[in-house]
Scaffold this motif. Sequence first.
Motif, PDB file in Angstrom:
ATOM      1  N   ASP A 225      12.652  44.598  29.960  1.00 36.03           N
ATOM      2  CA  ASP A 225      13.430  45.839  30.043  1.00 36.03           C
ATOM      3  C   ASP A 225      13.021  46.591  31.300  1.00 36.03           C
ATOM      4  O   ASP A 225      11.970  46.332  31.884  1.00 36.03           O
ATOM      5  CB  ASP A 225      13.173  46.716  28.817  1.00 36.03           C
ATOM      6  N   VAL A 226      13.875  47.509  31.721  1.00 42.01           N
ATOM      7  CA  VAL A 226      13.552  48.387  32.844  1.00 42.01           C
ATOM      8  C   VAL A 226      14.019  49.791  32.483  1.00 42.01           C
ATOM      9  O   VAL A 226      14.991  49.960  31.748  1.00 42.01           O
ATOM     10  CB  VAL A 226      14.234  47.942  34.169  1.00 42.01           C
ATOM     11  N   ASP A 227      13.305  50.789  32.995  1.00 40.20           N
ATOM     12  CA  ASP A 227      13.743  52.166  32.751  1.00 40.20           C
ATOM     13  C   ASP A 227      14.579  52.648  33.934  1.00 40.20           C
ATOM     14  O   ASP A 227      14.834  51.906  34.891  1.00 40.20           O
ATOM     15  CB  ASP A 227      12.551  53.091  32.509  1.00 40.20           C
ATOM     16  N   ALA A 228      15.004  53.897  33.873  1.00 43.24           N
ATOM     17  CA  ALA A 228      15.892  54.433  34.906  1.00 43.24           C
ATOM     18  C   ALA A 228      15.223  54.431  36.272  1.00 43.24           C
ATOM     19  O   ALA A 228      15.850  54.103  37.291  1.00 43.24           O
ATOM     20  CB  ALA A 228      16.315  55.853  34.530  1.00 43.24           C
ATOM     21  N   THR A 229      13.939  54.785  36.317  1.00 42.91           N
ATOM     22  CA  THR A 229      13.225  54.841  37.597  1.00 42.91           C
ATOM     23  C   THR A 229      13.158  53.477  38.246  1.00 42.91           C
ATOM     24  O   THR A 229      13.424  53.310  39.445  1.00 42.91           O
ATOM     25  CB  THR A 229      11.806  55.388  37.381  1.00 42.91           C
ATOM     26  N   VAL A 230      12.825  52.461  37.449  1.00 45.76           N
ATOM     27  CA  VAL A 230      12.711  51.102  37.977  1.00 45.76           C
ATOM     28  C   VAL A 230      14.084  50.578  38.388  1.00 45.76           C
ATOM     29  O   VAL A 230      14.227  49.899  39.414  1.00 45.76           O
ATOM     30  CB  VAL A 230      12.056  50.177  36.940  1.00 45.76           C
ATOM     31  N   ALA A 231      15.103  50.867  37.598  1.00 48.06           N
ATOM     32  CA  ALA A 231      16.462  50.417  37.932  1.00 48.06           C
ATOM     33  C   ALA A 231      16.893  50.983  39.286  1.00 48.06           C
ATOM     34  O   ALA A 231      17.446  50.256  40.131  1.00 48.06           O
ATOM     35  CB  ALA A 231      17.431  50.846  36.841  1.00 48.06           C
ATOM     36  N   ASN A 232      16.663  52.263  39.494  1.00 46.28           N
ATOM     37  CA  ASN A 232      16.996  52.860  40.790  1.00 46.28           C
ATOM     38  C   ASN A 232      16.165  52.249  41.909  1.00 46.28           C
ATOM     39  O   ASN A 232      16.631  52.106  43.040  1.00 46.28           O
ATOM     40  CB  ASN A 232      16.783  54.378  40.736  1.00 46.28           C
ATOM     41  N   HIS A 233      14.923  51.882  41.593  1.00 39.93           N
ATOM     42  CA  HIS A 233      14.076  51.251  42.600  1.00 39.93           C
ATOM     43  C   HIS A 233      14.634  49.878  42.984  1.00 39.93           C
ATOM     44  O   HIS A 233      14.576  49.477  44.156  1.00 39.93           O
ATOM     45  CB  HIS A 233      12.644  51.106  42.068  1.00 39.93           C
ATOM     46  N   LEU A 234      15.190  49.170  42.009  1.00 40.80           N
ATOM     47  CA  LEU A 234      15.798  47.871  42.315  1.00 40.80           C
ATOM     48  C   LEU A 234      16.981  48.042  43.265  1.00 40.80           C
ATOM     49  O   LEU A 234      17.168  47.234  44.196  1.00 40.80           O
ATOM     50  CB  LEU A 234      16.261  47.193  41.023  1.00 40.80           C
ATOM     51  N   VAL A 235      17.759  49.080  43.048  1.00 40.60           N
ATOM     52  CA  VAL A 235      18.884  49.349  43.947  1.00 40.60           C
ATOM     53  C   VAL A 235      18.365  49.653  45.353  1.00 40.60           C
ATOM     54  O   VAL A 235      18.914  49.172  46.352  1.00 40.60           O
ATOM     55  CB  VAL A 235      19.721  50.529  43.420  1.00 40.60           C
ATOM     56  N   GLU A 236      17.302  50.439  45.439  1.00 40.31           N
ATOM     57  CA  GLU A 236      16.713  50.740  46.741  1.00 40.31           C
ATOM     58  C   GLU A 236      16.183  49.475  47.407  1.00 40.31           C
ATOM     59  O   GLU A 236      16.266  49.325  48.638  1.00 40.31           O
ATOM     60  CB  GLU A 236      15.588  51.761  46.574  1.00 40.31           C
ATOM     61  N   THR A 237      15.633  48.570  46.607  1.00 41.32           N
ATOM     62  CA  THR A 237      15.137  47.302  47.144  1.00 41.32           C
ATOM     63  C   THR A 237      16.283  46.480  47.721  1.00 41.32           C
ATOM     64  O   THR A 237      16.156  45.869  48.801  1.00 41.32           O
ATOM     65  CB  THR A 237      14.423  46.495  46.042  1.00 41.32           C
ATOM     66  N   VAL A 238      17.405  46.471  47.022  1.00 41.55           N
ATOM     67  CA  VAL A 238      18.586  45.759  47.521  1.00 41.55           C
ATOM     68  C   VAL A 238      19.057  46.369  48.845  1.00 41.55           C
ATOM     69  O   VAL A 238      19.362  45.647  49.804  1.00 41.55           O
ATOM     70  CB  VAL A 238      19.722  45.804  46.472  1.00 41.55           C
TER      71      VAL A 238
END
Length: 301
Positions: A225-238
């Motif tokens: 699972d991922v939380d909102a902070t991590v999900a946004n971090h994945l977008v930033e990584t992309v």
Amino acid sequence: MQRDETVASTSAEVAHNGSKDGDQLLPQLVAHLRQHRTKLREEWANRIRDAHLLEAMTPQEMVAETTSVYDNYVEVLETGSVEALQHYARDLSERIIPRGVETHEVVGIVLLLRDVLARSLFEKYQRDFGLLNRVLDAYEPAANRIANTVAVSFVDERERVIRQQQDAIRELSTPVLPVRERLLILPIIGVLDSERARQLTEQLLAGIRKHRAKVVVMDITGAPDVDATVANHLVETVDASRLMGASVIITGLSPTIAQTLVTIGVDLSKMNTIGDLQGGLEEAERLLGYTVTREGGDRRS
């Protein structure tokens, strides 16, 4: 007013004389401790064994280390400089920390040495209590400073080793693997928290630069699972990967993670997602201009 000045002057003189007395006594103490070095070191080693400390060491290692610590200890008493002791304490820590020696053991052996030497000084000067008091006044501050220095150096080194181990574990848990020229795969297994997500980004960007990658397949099948902070971090990584010239394909989205991304309002237009890792690799090869050939002769362009 005059009386206050007289008292202050007398106090300063007493402090000065005490410091001078200590400076004169320390060479005598050092000479005594060096003269009885073998006996005192053996007594100290016996106390260590009786206290069940440093049991990870062999008898030969105990002799070598206790001798070195004893000599460093006496040298600090003589010179007042703890730099050599700090250096030795770090070296000792590097050798014994991987063997499971704990902080309390190191602090314990130094305090035992302080006690052994203090008892020796007491036996030498016990017939003159005035001199004994001055001797202990000179010895105890220096001994306490040594114990504190060794403890701090050991704790610092232990924390450094722990940080290195944590970094190594994180790096192993998020490896950036080259699959073929210009293609990387990043399998993510386990809980993806904010700290690990930050390290993931750093490792990925470094891998893109090192391998001159054009496509990265990020597989999160193993992430529960991922939380909102991590999900946004994945977008930033992309986004960061795109700036480095690489496209990111995310594979293995679980239903739970997919719902999280939708619920928190992640901009899905920035994310190229494929159902599974095999499909992601096929898409990556297509982006790189390779033709995927399946068994049986079927081809995909």
